[in-house]
Motif scaffolding. Structure first.
Motif, short mmCIF file in Angstrom:
data_model
loop_
_atom_site.label_atom_id
_atom_site.label_comp_id
_atom_site.label_asym_id
_atom_site.label_seq_id
_atom_site.Cartn_x
_atom_site.Cartn_y
_atom_site.Cartn_z
N ASN A 7 1.20 -1.27 -0.37
CA ASN A 7 -0.23 0.18 0.05
C ASN A 7 1.15 1.23 0.17
OD1 ASN A 7 -2.72 -0.76 -0.25
ND2 ASN A 7 -2.46 -1.22 1.92
N GLY A 8 2.07 1.19 0.69
CA GLY A 8 2.37 2.07 0.80
C GLY A 8 3.61 2.52 -1.03
N THR A 9 4.20 1.10 -1.45
CA THR A 9 3.83 1.48 -2.67
C THR A 9 3.36 2.11 -3.76
OG1 THR A 9 5.41 -0.44 -3.15
CG2 THR A 9 4.85 0.63 -4.87
N LEU A 10 1.39 1.66 -3.42
CA LEU A 10 0.77 2.02 -3.98
C LEU A 10 0.51 3.69 -3.71
CD1 LEU A 10 -1.68 1.45 -6.33
CD2 LEU A 10 -3.07 0.67 -4.11
N SER A 43 -2.73 5.63 8.16
CA SER A 43 -3.54 4.33 8.43
C SER A 43 -3.28 3.87 9.99
CB SER A 43 -1.97 3.70 7.13
OG SER A 43 -2.34 2.19 8.09
N LYS A 44 -2.41 5.08 10.65
CA LYS A 44 -2.25 3.99 11.51
C LYS A 44 -3.02 5.06 12.79
CE LYS A 44 2.29 2.23 11.49
NZ LYS A 44 3.87 2.19 12.42
N LEU A 45 -3.49 5.82 12.31
CA LEU A 45 -4.25 7.66 12.51
C LEU A 45 -5.75 6.89 12.61
CD1 LEU A 45 -4.95 10.25 13.47
CD2 LEU A 45 -4.66 11.20 11.32
N ILE A 51 -11.39 4.22 12.31
CA ILE A 51 -12.32 4.43 11.60
C ILE A 51 -12.54 3.41 11.10
CG2 ILE A 51 -12.53 5.90 9.63
CD1 ILE A 51 -11.92 7.85 11.13
N ASP A 52 -13.10 2.12 10.49
CA ASP A 52 -13.15 1.01 9.46
C ASP A 52 -12.12 1.05 7.98
OD1 ASP A 52 -13.52 -2.11 8.55
OD2 ASP A 52 -15.12 -1.91 9.03
N ALA A 57 -8.27 2.13 1.50
CA ALA A 57 -8.53 3.12 0.86
C ALA A 57 -8.34 4.53 0.74
CB ALA A 57 -9.97 2.86 -0.36
N VAL A 58 -9.06 5.46 1.99
CA VAL A 58 -8.67 6.27 2.17
C VAL A 58 -6.75 6.76 2.28
CG1 VAL A 58 -8.91 8.13 4.21
CG2 VAL A 58 -10.77 7.00 3.20
N PRO A 59 -6.04 6.17 3.56
CA PRO A 59 -4.73 6.92 3.24
C PRO A 59 -4.14 6.52 1.69
CG PRO A 59 -5.01 5.17 5.23
CD PRO A 59 -6.38 5.37 4.28
N VAL A 60 -4.03 5.28 1.01
CA VAL A 60 -3.79 4.74 -0.14
C VAL A 60 -4.30 6.59 -1.18
CG1 VAL A 60 -3.46 3.45 -2.14
CG2 VAL A 60 -3.18 2.88 0.13
#
Length: 142
Positions: A7-10, A43-45, A51-52, A57-60
């Motif tokens: 996901n970091g790469t994406l 993502s950690k936040l 928050i599910d 998708a939100v962080p990426v």
């Protein structure tokens, strides 16, 4: 973890997509590295805020899309802008620009956030009212 790496790469790819024709390769690497850090932080936040977002998708996409838009206003250079658009009105702040491009990019982010909120908030309210917004607990177990 592998999920964070993928996901970091994406997120890096999402963040550079809009600016890829306007920034130098070294700037693309910086934009991608910052995007990975933004992804991990957001993502950690979201987990901490309970928050599910099962697929992140939100962080990426959202946060790195915003970062990529702003990064264009920071790193776009005159040679590549001229090549893409035929003329140069301003360049990124880090490339000697006066901030007009960055201001335009920030206005674009605010417009998109406002537009999506205006259109989607009522839609989600209707889904929630009808009971279609979340899967039932029994469906989640299956």
């Amino acid at each position: 973890s592998l999920t964070y790496a993928m996901n970091g790469t994406l997120g890096g790819l999402v963040s550079i997509t809009g600016a890829c024709g306007l920034v130098e390769p070294w700037a693309a690497v910086i934009i991608g590295l910052v995007a990975g850090l933004i992804y991990l932080t957001m993502s950690k936040l979201l987990v901490r805020m309970r928050i599910d977002d099962a697929v992140d998708a939100v962080p990426v996409h959202m946060t790195n899309g915003i970062w990529g838009t702003i990064a264009t206003g920071l790193f776009a250079n005159s040679k590549r802008i001229k090549l893409a658009y035929g003329k140069v009105n301003d360049v990124g702040v880090f490339m000697g620009g006066d901030g007009r491009l960055l201001g335009c990019q920030c206005c674009g982010v605010l417009f998109v956030v406002g537009w999506v909120t205006l259109i989607m908030f009522p839609f989600f309210c209707v889904l929630n009212y009808m009971g279609w917004f979340r899967a039932s607990a029994s469906d989640e177990v299956e």
